[in-house]
Design a protein around this motif. Structure first.
Motif, PDB file in Angstrom:
ATOM      1  N   PRO A  45       2.643 -14.594  -1.841  1.00 51.82           N
ATOM      2  CA  PRO A  45       3.709 -14.570  -0.834  1.00 51.82           C
ATOM      3  C   PRO A  45       3.328 -13.821   0.434  1.00 51.82           C
ATOM      4  CG  PRO A  45       4.185 -13.004  -2.577  1.00 51.82           C
ATOM      5  CD  PRO A  45       2.974 -13.770  -3.019  1.00 51.82           C
ATOM      6  N   CYS A  46       2.296 -12.970   0.362  1.00 52.27           N
ATOM      7  CA  CYS A  46       2.009 -12.113   1.504  1.00 52.27           C
ATOM      8  C   CYS A  46       1.352 -12.868   2.657  1.00 52.27           C
ATOM      9  CB  CYS A  46       1.144 -10.930   1.069  1.00 52.27           C
ATOM     10  SG  CYS A  46       2.059  -9.765   0.056  1.00 52.27           S
ATOM     11  N   PHE A  59       0.493 -19.122  -5.742  1.00 45.41           N
ATOM     12  CA  PHE A  59       0.767 -18.860  -4.334  1.00 45.41           C
ATOM     13  C   PHE A  59       0.987 -17.376  -4.120  1.00 45.41           C
ATOM     14  CE2 PHE A  59       3.814 -18.456  -0.815  1.00 45.41           C
ATOM     15  CZ  PHE A  59       3.107 -19.100   0.191  1.00 45.41           C
ATOM     16  N   TRP A  76       9.941 -12.772   6.892  1.00 44.97           N
ATOM     17  CA  TRP A  76       8.578 -13.110   7.329  1.00 44.97           C
ATOM     18  C   TRP A  76       8.519 -14.508   7.945  1.00 44.97           C
ATOM     19  CZ3 TRP A  76       5.490 -11.069   2.475  1.00 44.97           C
ATOM     20  CH2 TRP A  76       5.581  -9.677   2.467  1.00 44.97           C
ATOM     21  N   ARG A  80       4.246  -2.964  -5.610  1.00 39.25           N
ATOM     22  CA  ARG A  80       3.265  -3.656  -6.426  1.00 39.25           C
ATOM     23  C   ARG A  80       3.267  -5.155  -6.128  1.00 39.25           C
ATOM     24  NH1 ARG A  80       1.782  -4.384 -12.239  1.00 39.25           N
ATOM     25  NH2 ARG A  80       3.870  -5.030 -12.739  1.00 39.25           N
ATOM     26  N   GLU A  81       4.462  -5.709  -5.939  1.00 31.17           N
ATOM     27  CA  GLU A  81       4.570  -7.142  -5.693  1.00 31.17           C
ATOM     28  C   GLU A  81       3.976  -7.528  -4.343  1.00 31.17           C
ATOM     29  OE1 GLU A  81       6.050  -9.699  -7.626  1.00 31.17           O
ATOM     30  OE2 GLU A  81       6.075  -8.236  -9.239  1.00 31.17           O
ATOM     31  N   LEU A  82       4.180  -6.677  -3.330  1.00 27.40           N
ATOM     32  CA  LEU A  82       3.840  -7.064  -1.960  1.00 27.40           C
ATOM     33  C   LEU A  82       2.824  -6.128  -1.328  1.00 27.40           C
ATOM     34  CD1 LEU A  82       7.471  -7.803  -0.733  1.00 27.40           C
ATOM     35  CD2 LEU A  82       5.790  -9.473  -1.471  1.00 27.40           C
ATOM     36  N   SER A  83       1.965  -5.521  -2.152  1.00 26.67           N
ATOM     37  CA  SER A  83       1.124  -4.438  -1.643  1.00 26.67           C
ATOM     38  C   SER A  83       0.207  -4.849  -0.506  1.00 26.67           C
ATOM     39  CB  SER A  83       0.316  -3.830  -2.781  1.00 26.67           C
ATOM     40  OG  SER A  83      -0.546  -4.809  -3.302  1.00 26.67           O
ATOM     41  N   GLY A  84      -0.078  -6.150  -0.358  1.00 34.66           N
ATOM     42  CA  GLY A  84      -1.021  -6.572   0.666  1.00 34.66           C
ATOM     43  C   GLY A  84      -0.414  -6.717   2.049  1.00 34.66           C
ATOM     44  N   ARG A  85       0.903  -6.565   2.139  1.00 36.97           N
ATOM     45  CA  ARG A  85       1.521  -6.758   3.452  1.00 36.97           C
ATOM     46  C   ARG A  85       2.530  -5.661   3.760  1.00 36.97           C
ATOM     47  NH1 ARG A  85       3.669 -12.573   5.691  1.00 36.97           N
ATOM     48  NH2 ARG A  85       4.600 -11.822   7.616  1.00 36.97           N
ATOM     49  N   MET A  97       0.824  -1.190   0.000  1.00 35.84           N
ATOM     50  CA  MET A  97       0.000   0.000   0.000  1.00 35.84           C
ATOM     51  C   MET A  97       0.871   1.258   0.000  1.00 35.84           C
ATOM     52  SD  MET A  97      -3.166  -0.997   0.123  1.00 35.84           S
ATOM     53  CE  MET A  97      -3.395  -2.706  -0.310  1.00 35.84           C
ATOM     54  N   ARG A 114      10.927 -11.295   2.036  1.00 32.93           N
ATOM     55  CA  ARG A 114      10.139 -12.473   2.437  1.00 32.93           C
ATOM     56  C   ARG A 114      10.892 -13.354   3.413  1.00 32.93           C
ATOM     57  NH1 ARG A 114       7.869 -15.670  -2.445  1.00 32.93           N
ATOM     58  NH2 ARG A 114       7.336 -17.062  -0.749  1.00 32.93           N
ATOM     59  N   GLY A 166      -4.140  -7.699  -2.777  1.00 40.70           N
ATOM     60  CA  GLY A 166      -3.511  -7.114  -3.950  1.00 40.70           C
ATOM     61  C   GLY A 166      -2.033  -7.388  -4.155  1.00 40.70           C
ATOM     62  N   CYS A 167      -1.467  -8.402  -3.495  1.00 40.73           N
ATOM     63  CA  CYS A 167      -0.083  -8.768  -3.804  1.00 40.73           C
ATOM     64  C   CYS A 167      -0.061  -9.501  -5.140  1.00 40.73           C
ATOM     65  CB  CYS A 167       0.498  -9.667  -2.730  1.00 40.73           C
ATOM     66  SG  CYS A 167       0.526  -8.891  -1.113  1.00 40.73           S
ATOM     67  N   VAL A 168       1.158  -9.746  -5.650  1.00 40.29           N
ATOM     68  CA  VAL A 168       1.287 -10.440  -6.926  1.00 40.29           C
ATOM     69  C   VAL A 168       1.556 -11.925  -6.655  1.00 40.29           C
ATOM     70  CG1 VAL A 168       2.624 -10.600  -9.040  1.00 40.29           C
ATOM     71  CG2 VAL A 168       2.102  -8.378  -8.069  1.00 40.29           C
TER      72      VAL A 168
END
Lengths: 152, 170
Positions: free
Chosen positions: B125-126, B123, A152, A55-60, A1, A149, B107-109
């Motif tokens: 990754p988030c 899969f 994590w 963009r790759e990890l926008s959800g976390r 985000m 990652r 919205g992760c890739v």
């Protein structure tokens, strides 16, 4: 985000899913004219870079707004300010705070920083939008994403 | 003769002429402004609905591969070239499937076989979200809807992709 109204509403709604923040830090200078190109490319390339990572990890991952500092300024002072930023972010809580930079000068101050410093060798380019450069950035982004990652 | 003169008095005549001329001048000023304001509406819809993603149909296998391309986006006056990504493969019937990689959770890739523990799945990754090969979310993982599919067409042996169409939750 990203730190925009739309994204932050999403973030506030699902705060429990976010535990990683990344601060892009960008040097600014006007005094060494011969090195202006080098300095500006740090900003331009880093912007593309962090947008791709986000963009790759926008959800976390929350992308913190750019932090600017004087390129030849006092890094001890800046380290203190950056630690204030890190503290503000960490108490949200964010478990992992990364600082991303192309400025090798920070490597020596790494131990003074509370956040994880990710230093990447920068490069200069006139064709930031060319396919080859984007391909290269994408490759590097994949590596950085892999690194994040692993925390994590 | 004096009666005819009375029909349009000097005052009325001047009023009419001034209103007329004034009206023309106002119209002359406003028309280009109005034209300018609604210009994007008048533009013909761009042909860029479908974009050649640089992948030949014969190179598409049954294993999903990642393709990246750029679209021209015109938002009013603002033009940009945002990147798009898709996972493309052929299913058992030989039909081409193009899935959006944007996780429907946050919205992760997502990536194909992104986790060694879950072969033959997409899969995320988030938060360990998973999708089967057809893009349907695996129950018990965070995503609540399948991955969107891209509109597609084939021209001269090349794959063209359009908009991503969201699908209903499983």
């Amino acid at each position: 985000m990203q730190w925009t109204k739309k994204d932050m509403e999403l973030y506030l709604g699902s705060k429990e899913y976010f535990d990683t923040a990344i601060i892009p830090i960008i040097p600014f200078q006007l005094s060494q004219e011969a090195n202006i190109g080098k300095s500006t490319s740090k900003r331009e390339v880093l912007s593309v870079f962090v947008t791709e990572i986000e963009r790759e990890l926008s959800g976390r991952l929350l992308l913190i707004p750019n932090y600017y500092y004087l390129e030849f300024g006092d890094k001890d002072e800046e380290a203190k300010r950056l630690n204030n930023w890190t503290e503000e972010i960490s108490k949200q809580p964010f478990k992992h705070v990364f600082i991303l930079t192309f400025d090798a000068g920070w490597k020596r101050h790494e131990k003074d920083l509370d956040a994880n410093l990710l230093w990447l060798p920068g490069f200069q380019t006139d064709q930031l939008n060319s396919t080859e450069i984007l391909q290269m950035i994408r490759g590097q982004v994949a590596d950085v994403v892999e690194l994040i990652r692993s925390y994590w | 003769m004096s009666e005819e003169k009375q029909q349009v008095s000097r005052r009325q005549f001047l009023n009419y002429t001034l209103t007329g001329v004034g009206g023309f001048m106002a119209a002359g000023l406003l028309a280009p402004m109005l034209r300018m304001a609604i210009d994007p509406v008048l533009q013909p819809p761009s042909e860029g609905e479908f974009v050649n993603v640089g992948l030949a149909v014969e190179d598409i296998t049954t294993t999903p591969q990642r393709v990246d391309w750029k679209i021209k986006q015109v938002d009013g006056w603002y033009e940009s070239e945002p990147g798009r990504t898709a996972w493309v493969y052929k299913d058992d019937n030989g039909d081409i499937i193009a899935l959006s990689p944007i996780c429907t959770h946050l919205g992760c890739v997502v990536s194909w076989e992104g986790s060694e523990d879950h072969p033959n799945q997409f899969f995320c990754p988030c938060h360990d979200g998973r999708y089967t090969k057809d893009g349907v979310n695996v129950k018990g993982t965070p995503p609540l809807a399948p991955l969107p599919t891209f509109e597609q067409k084939v021209e001269n042996g090349m794959l063209y992709l359009g908009k991503a169409i969201p699908r209903k939750g499983a």
